[in-house]
Design an enzyme around this catalytic site. Structure first.
Site, PDB file in Angstrom:
ATOM      1  N   GLY A 102       0.785  -1.229   0.000  1.00 39.11           N
ATOM      2  CA  GLY A 102       0.000   0.000   0.000  1.00 39.11           C
ATOM      3  C   GLY A 102       0.816   1.278   0.000  1.00 39.11           C
ATOM      4  O   GLY A 102       1.767   1.395   0.740  1.00 39.11           O
ATOM      5  N   SER A 103       0.447   2.264  -0.832  1.00 38.47           N
ATOM      6  CA  SER A 103       1.229   3.474  -0.939  1.00 38.47           C
ATOM      7  C   SER A 103       0.675   4.356  -2.049  1.00 38.47           C
ATOM      8  O   SER A 103      -0.439   4.162  -2.505  1.00 38.47           O
ATOM      9  CB  SER A 103       2.682   3.124  -1.242  1.00 38.47           C
ATOM     10  OG  SER A 103       2.712   2.224  -2.315  1.00 38.47           O
TER      11      SER A 103
END
Length: 217
Positions: A185-186
């Site tokens: 996630g990012s």
């Protein structure tokens, strides 16, 4: 096809889950508990392998096109003052990746890598206004004969604990090829010249190496 960054994690996960299920089979007499452990193990393994998937993408190379570097949703389109490399205002397009998106980062343009730097930092949620400056991140600038110098920045989120960056200064890269990987996630910011014609709007979903986010004539 799975990304090379996931090979070790997939193997270790498989070994641990097999061990857990062997132990549960030998030591637990209640059938439904053993079955529940097996089902949970399968779900965990499927989540891991889907995260590290690396689908083959056929990018139509064009020096006037800026391709989406990652899969995800456009969450920011705004003018910002870029102070790390350009020291001037640029148009920022930010793409947020959820844990279920492909997390391969691809070069949005082809050309020569003029700048590549890793910055340690915090792990604020990826949509936080200060994440671009305070989170762990990598900044890469590729110079293209038509588009000029295009900066893109991998930014770790609250769940992302490791950013991998393959870009090396002086290296010639191909549009759509692997530039890096962000684990769990990012987001990725792309910094474009002011006045660039965008092909996306807020909340649009894009695919890395496939979606054209902007045109530079």
């Amino acid at each position: 096809m799975f990304h090379k960054e996931g090979h070790r994690i997939i193997l270790i996960t498989a070994i641990l889950l097999i061990a857990v299920n062997v132990i549960s089979y030998l030591s637990i007499n209640t059938y439904w508990i053993k079955f529940a452990i097996l089902v949970i193990s399968v779900i965990i393994f499927l989540l891991i392998i889907q995260f590290f998937r690396n689908p083959k993408r056929s990018t139509q190379h064009n020096d006037s096109h800026i391709m989406a570097p990652v899969d995800g949703k456009v969450v920011v389109i705004e003018e910002v003052f870029e102070k790390e490399f350009f020291n001037e205002k640029r148009l920022q397009v930010s793409i947020f990746m959820s844990p279920i998106n492909v997390h391969v980062t691809r070069h949005p343009v082809g050309g020569i890598v003029r700048y590549s730097k890793y910055h340690p930092g915090k792990f604020l949620v990826a949509w936080h206004p200060k994440s671009s400056e305070e989170n762990e991140r990598t900044t890469v600038v590729v110079e293209n004969p038509v588009a000029g110098k295009i900066l893109y920045r991998q930014i770790a989120g609250a769940l992302a604990k490791r950013i991998v960056n393959y870009a090396q200064e002086g290296q010639e890269v191909t549009q759509g090829s692997d530039s890096g990987f962000i684990k769990f996630g990012s987001r990725v910011d792309v910094l474009l010249p002011l006045g660039t014609k965008l092909n996306v709007k807020l909340q649009d979903k894009v695919k890395g190496g496939m979606s054209i986010i902007a045109n530079i004539e």
